[in-house]
Design an enzyme around this catalytic site. Structure first.
Site, PDB file in Angstrom:
ATOM      1  CB  CYS A 114      -0.893  -0.029   1.238  1.00 23.60           C
ATOM      2  SG  CYS A 114      -1.644   1.542   1.674  1.00 23.60           S
ATOM      3  CD  GLU A 115      -0.295   5.394  -3.862  1.00 22.47           C
ATOM      4  OE1 GLU A 115      -1.045   6.376  -3.924  1.00 22.47           O
ATOM      5  OE2 GLU A 115       0.334   4.958  -4.847  1.00 22.47           O
ATOM      6  CG  HIS A 116      -2.531   5.472   1.077  1.00 22.11           C
ATOM      7  ND1 HIS A 116      -3.727   4.850   0.758  1.00 22.11           N
ATOM      8  CD2 HIS A 116      -2.330   6.400   0.106  1.00 22.11           C
ATOM      9  CE1 HIS A 116      -4.224   5.380  -0.341  1.00 22.11           C
ATOM     10  NE2 HIS A 116      -3.397   6.321  -0.756  1.00 22.11           N
ATOM     11  CG  HIS A 117      -0.787   3.189   6.053  1.00 21.29           C
ATOM     12  ND1 HIS A 117      -1.975   3.034   5.369  1.00 21.29           N
ATOM     13  CD2 HIS A 117      -0.999   4.168   6.972  1.00 21.29           C
ATOM     14  CE1 HIS A 117      -2.877   3.874   5.854  1.00 21.29           C
ATOM     15  NE2 HIS A 117      -2.316   4.573   6.825  1.00 21.29           N
ATOM     16  CD  GLN A 155      -7.798  -4.743  -4.111  1.00 22.52           C
ATOM     17  OE1 GLN A 155      -7.478  -4.762  -2.927  1.00 22.52           O
ATOM     18  NE2 GLN A 155      -8.810  -5.448  -4.575  1.00 22.52           N
ATOM     19  CG  HIS A 183      -5.715  -3.654   1.436  1.00 24.18           C
ATOM     20  ND1 HIS A 183      -5.041  -2.739   0.654  1.00 24.18           N
ATOM     21  CD2 HIS A 183      -6.549  -4.332   0.600  1.00 24.18           C
ATOM     22  CE1 HIS A 183      -5.462  -2.849  -0.602  1.00 24.18           C
ATOM     23  NE2 HIS A 183      -6.371  -3.805  -0.658  1.00 24.18           N
ATOM     24  CB  CYS A 185      -2.999  -0.310   5.833  1.00 26.82           C
ATOM     25  SG  CYS A 185      -4.098  -0.392   4.406  1.00 26.82           S
TER      26      CYS A 185
END
Length: 224
Positions: A114-117, A155, A183, A185
Site C-alpha cells: 500500500c502506498e499510503h502506509h 488496489q 490489506h 493497513c
C-alpha cells in the site's frame, strides 16, 4: 550547536558493496549500473538505520546490525516493478491465432504494498481477455500482474493498470480483471478488521458492454 548527522555503520563499513551486487538478480539490476545500485542500496540502508533509532531501538545491537542492509535489499525486490516494462514484456510473446473465445487465468497470487502506509496487501487476481487475432503466452499474464504489483500501489489503480497493459498490446475484443485482497493497513492497524477483503474490477470491450460475457467471466472465477 548544530547537530552532527548520524551516519549508518552500514555505509561506513561499506557492507553494501560488490558482494550485495553480485547476489542481486537481473530484475534488480535492470537498466542500472553497479555503481548506481550500490549508491541506492546505501542510501536506503542509511534511512532504515535512522528509522530504527526513531522507534527507540539501538541499530548497533547484535540483532539489528545487518537489518538496514536486509531491509534495503528487501525493498528493492518488493519494488522491482519500477524497473520493468510490462508492455514490452507482453510484446515478447504475442502470436497470431484465430482463437476467439475467452482466455482466463485465475487465482494469480499477488503481493503488493500500500502506498499510503507501505504495508503489504495480498490476495488473488483473475485476468481474462477475448482475442481478436492475437494471443499472448499464458505465463506473460501473471508476469504482468507481478510487474504492477511490485510497486507501491492502491488496489484500484493496480486493477486498471493490468487491464490497460493487455488492452494496449493485444487490442483484444475485451479485457476483464478482478482482484480480491487483504490489506494489512486495515488488519493490523487503523480499523483492525481482520476478516475484511477488498474486491476491485476493471473491464473493457465485451466484458463491459455484453452482460452475458461479463456474467460468464464472473461465474468462471467463482468456481474454485
Amino acid at each position: 550547536m548544530k547537530q552532527e548527522k548520524t551516519v549508518s555503520p552500514i555505509l561506513e563499513n561499506n557492507r553494501i558493496g560488490q558482494s550485495s551486487l553480485a547476489s542481486c538478480d537481473l530484475d534488480e539490476c535492470f537498466d542500472e549500473t553497479h555503481d548506481r545500485e550500490e549508491e541506492t542500496l546505501g542510501s536506503m540502508a542509511d534511512a532504515v538505520y535512522t528509522l530504527l533509532k526513531g522507534v527507540g531501538e539501538d541499530p548497533e545491537r547484535e540483532g539489528l546490525l545487518l537489518t538496514p542492509e536486509r531491509v534495503a535489499k528487501s525493498l528493492r525486490f518488493l519494488t522491482k516493478g519500477y524497473r520493468q516494462d510490462p508492455e514490452q514484456l507482453l510484446r515478447k510473446a504475442v502470436f497470431t491465432e484465430s482463437y476467439d473465445e475467452m482466455v482466463l487465468v485465475k487465482d494469480i497470487d499477488i503481493y503488493s504494498m500500500c502506498e499510503h502506509h507501505m504495508l503489504p496487501f495480498f490476495g488473488k487476481a483473475h485476468v481474462a481477455y477475448i482475442p481478436d487475432g492475437k494471443i499472448v503466452g499464458l505465463s506473460k499474464i501473471p508476469r504482468v500482474v507481478e510487474v504492477f504489483a511490485r510497486r507501491l500501489q492502491v488496489q484500484e489503480r493496480l486493477t486498471q493498470q493490468i487491464r490497460d497493459a493487455i488492452q494496449n498490446v493485444l487490442n483484444p475484443r475485451g479485457v476483464a480483471v478482478v482482484i480480491e485482497a487483504t490489506h494489512m493497513c486495515m488488519v493490523m492497524r487503523g480499523v483492525e478488521k481482520q476478516n475484511s477483503v477488498t474486491t476491485t474490477s476493471a473491464m473493457s470491450g465485451e466484458f463491459m458492454n455484453n452482460q452475458s460475457t461479463r456474467s460468464e467471466f464472473l461465474r468462471l472465477i467463482g468456481n474454485r
